[in-house]
Every structure is written in C-alpha cells, then in structure tokens.
Design an enzyme around this catalytic site. Structure first.
Site, mmCIF file in Angstrom:
data_model
loop_
_atom_site.group_PDB
_atom_site.id
_atom_site.type_symbol
_atom_site.label_atom_id
_atom_site.label_comp_id
_atom_site.label_asym_id
_atom_site.label_seq_id
_atom_site.Cartn_x
_atom_site.Cartn_y
_atom_site.Cartn_z
ATOM 1 C CG ASP A 1 -0.093 2.728 -2.394
ATOM 2 O OD1 ASP A 1 -1.331 2.084 -2.810
ATOM 3 O OD2 ASP A 1 -0.525 3.878 -1.708
ATOM 4 C CB SER B 1 3.671 7.577 1.603
ATOM 5 O OG SER B 1 2.459 6.260 1.733
#
Ligand code: ADP
Ligand code: PMV
Ligand code: MG
Length: 399
Positions: A194, A142
C-alpha cells in the site's frame, strides 16, 4: 516560515491481498482519491495536530515528545521497530491503543521521534490531514496517511532538500521506507504494497523485497468501487488469516500459492500478443471471480461483500473484495461492452442496500509536495480544502 502541502493517493488491490503478506505477488494501482496534509513551523514549541477524519485535535509541547538519538543507517529507518518507543508513545498520547485516532497519532509521533531536527525542536509545527478516501475501507487510507506524514516530516526537517544530494528515486525510497514504518504502527505486519503504490503511483506487480514491476495497460481498465460501509480493521483481518494459516498451513499455503498465480496469469493476459480486448477483459473477470473465492475461503469476506457480488453478477459483472476484507470495499470490473445504463442500474441497486459507489481513475501520480509561498492557518486549510484539493495538478510530484 516553511509551509508545505503533501499529497498521496489511496490504492486498489486487484489481485493478491493477504497473500502478499506471505511473500506472494500482488497487483495494485493508485487511485484518484487522495489524502492531503499541511505542515508548517510555528514559534511556540508546540505540535498542533488536526486530523478531522478521525476526530482528533490535540496539541503537545514539542519537548515532551520522546526523541531518538542517531541510529545506525540514518536517515533510513532502523531495521526493527522500537517497541519501547511505541509503548512510551501509546502512554503519552493516552487515547487507548486500538482506536483510529490513537493509531494515527502514534504513527505521526513515532516518525517525529526519529526525524525531528534541533531546528524544528526550537519552533514546533502545525500538522493537518484531510482525505478523500474512506477510512478503514480497504482503499489504503492508512498508507496514504502514512505517506503524507512521512513526506511532510522529511520535507519540514530538510531531508528532501537539494543539499542532501538525493535524486528523485532516492527521495521516493526514503519516503516509502518511513511510510512503511508508519504503516507498521497502524497495521502491525503490513506487506508494504500500500505505501509503495501510494508513494510511487501507477500500477504495479509487487512482491515483498523485490523490485517493483510496472504493469502497463492497467490504466485502461474501468472499475466501480463499492464501499459497503461495514467497518473493519486491516490489522484484525490480517491477524485472522495468520491464525488460519498457522492452524492449517498445508491447507492455506496452496491457497496463497494459487493467489500468487492469479497475478502471474493477469500479467500473462496483458502481455499475450494477439489477444483481443474483449477476451482480455473476459479472462480478467474470471480471475476476479477466482480471487474472491479464495479470499472467501480464507475467511475475509462478509455478507455485505457477497451482496455486492450477487447484485453485480445479476447484471453479468464480476466483483471481488479489495483490501483486507471483512467489510469495506469491493471492486467491480466494468468491461468495455457494458452499457452506461447497466452501470446506472447496478449503482442504483447497490446504493439501495446503503452502499456507496465510486468511480475513480486508477494508475495516477504518487506522492507530491507543494511549497506554499504564504503560510496558512489550520482553519483556513480546512475552510478552503476543496480548492487545495483541486490545485492538485500544480503539485511537484516525485515523478
Ligand atoms: N485521513 C486520515 N487521518 C488520520 N488517520 C487516518 C486517516 N486515514 C487513515 N488513517 C489511519 O489509518 C487507519 C485505517 O487503516 P486500515 O484499517 O488499514 O484501513 P484502510 O483500508 O483504509 O487502509 C485509521 O484507523 C487511522 O489510524
Ligand atoms: C490485506 C493487505 O494485503 C492489504 C490491506 O489493505 P487495506 O489496509 O485494507 O487498504 C495487507 C497488506 O498487504 O499489508
Ligand atoms: Mg491500511
């Protein structure tokens, strides 16, 4: 006709997933597995989106997509998410609110609403993403998708051009901040680790709101990644930990603090003078074990992940879940003294369970842009994706 490729890596979290959402330190590195996007203007005022990894192919009239007026802090994202816009886009894409496809489409259009300039509005654009990462398996697909989207839209709309006067660090920061917005659309409440690792590359110690600390030495570590193929969603796992935390704060907070200390201990191991590599790797393996135990206690393991631990431990190897857990991937430390035969055997045993094993480099480059001299078509991009992927070494990274 401007035409660009953008590319950004996935990540592996060594220590500190979930705890990082609560402001604790986590340790992570970028992966050799990457996502690739193509963006280029077209002349019919349409946005044509092709996301084969989530089976989405849609086209919209660019004038039908809501657009945001100038906001405070432009061109950096506003402080808080625009929930009205999110609701509007959810209705607009009409793919349900919780599916892979709708989250990907809404994240793209959310950024589009803020970043599209008048120049792009009179033309339209093609947008395609392919990824070498498994989607929804804990390797940051993602974030990698979000960084590709942010880089592509910022580049197409001129925010990264020389005329804007941003140096490389400022460009990366702008990309990272917008990618974080896209991660918020997909995850709800991400820590930002992330997208930061995917934007910057390398190996880092990360704590929300603090300066990133590079972790030298990490690149020399070798890991086996095992995808259990058990589907799960980061958003759901993060919400489950939140419920446990809110129910038993005095129990859960010390566990999160303990996880924090694992990253600090990892840093100590790497900076300890005179510690030979065999001892370093043995200690690292112990921390892998402890971190997994704490994550299991937080309720984010899964029988498939315990199976990976059971199989690898029979061969003397240490494993832990990586990412949000509940399925998805585990990492296994391959110490220097582990023979290639052992690695073959462990892979065979894991694959016999239906798992997929991957060995990939850690700590490589972050986001990049490649300007195409000739426009291409979506069909051609998809047909020749392999050669585009292999052209990675020619990319102009923000590094
Ligand atoms: N290649 C891709 N194309 C389109 N959307 C993607 C892609 N990779 C990831 N996504 C988006 O990210 C979501 C998965 O995110 P998440 O649950 O956080 O798992 P991961 O651990 O892989 O990051 C998907 O549902 C989809 O919306
Ligand atoms: C669980 C968490 O720490 C990492 C999630 O990573 P992934 O989406 O499972 O790759 C959440 C976060 O940091 O935002
Ligand atoms: Mg994710």
């Amino acid at each position: 006709m401007p035409s660009y490729f953008t590319s950004s890596p996935g990540k592996v979290i060594l220590f500190g997933e979930h705890a990082v959402v609560y402001g604790k330190v986590a340790t992570a590195g970028s992966l050799g597995l990457r996502s690739y996007a193509l963006i280029q203007t077209r002349e019919d005022k349409k946005i044509e989106v092709n996301l084969p990894d989530v089976q989405l192919a849609r086209s919209w009239n660019i004038n039908d997509v809501p657009r945001q007026a100038r906001w405070e802090g432009y061109p950096y994202p506003p402080q808080s998410m625009n929930t009205d816009l999110l609701a509007q886009l959810t209705k607009f894409v009409d793919l349900g609110s919780q599916t892979n496809r709708s989250q990907a489409a809404i994240a793209l259009l959310y950024l589009h609403s803020f970043l599209t300039t008048d120049e792009t509005l009179v033309r339209g654009y093609d947008f395609v993403v392919r990824s070498n990462l498994p989607v929804g398996a804990g390797l940051g697909s993602s974030a990698s998708y979000s960084v590709c989207v942010a880089t592509a839209l910022l580049q197409l709309n001129g925010y990264l051009s020389a005329g804007k006067g941003l140096d490389v660090a400022a460009q990366r920061d702008l990309v990272n901040q917008w990618a974080f917005q896209a991660e918020k659309v997909i995850h709800g409440n991400p820590s930002g680790i992330d997208n930061t690792v995917s934007t910057l590359g390398g190996a880092v110690m990360f704590r929300k709101g603090e300066k990133i600390e590079p972790l030298p030495g990490f690149q020399s570590l070798r890991f086996l990644l095992t995808n259990t193929r058990v589907p799960r969603e980061t958003q759901v796992q993060v919400a489950n930990v939140r419920k446990l935390h809110d129910k038993f704060p005095t129990v859960v907070n010390p566990m999160l603090d303990a996880i924090n200390e694992i990253s600090n201990s990892c840093k100590d191991i790497f900076s300890q003078d005179g510690l030979d590599r065999a001892h370093l790797l043995a200690r690292f393996g112990e921390l892998v074990d402890v971190n997994h135990g704490l994550l299991a206690a937080l309720g984010v393991s899964h029988p498939s992940l315990e199976k990976v631990r059971e199989i690898s431990s029979k061969l003397g190897l240490k494993s832990k879940l990586t990412g949000a857990g509940g399925g998805g991937c585990a990492l296994t430390l391959i110490r220097d003294d582990v023979s290639s035969e052992t690695v073959v055997v462990v892979k065979q045993l894991l694959e016999a369970e239906g798992f997929q094993c991957m060995e990939t480099s850690v700590g490589g480059p972050g986001a990049g842009i490649l300007t195409l001299t000739h426009p291409t078509t979506i069909a051609e991009f998809l047909a020749h994706e392999k050669s585009y992927f292999e052209a990675t070494q020619n990319w102009a990274y923000f590094v």
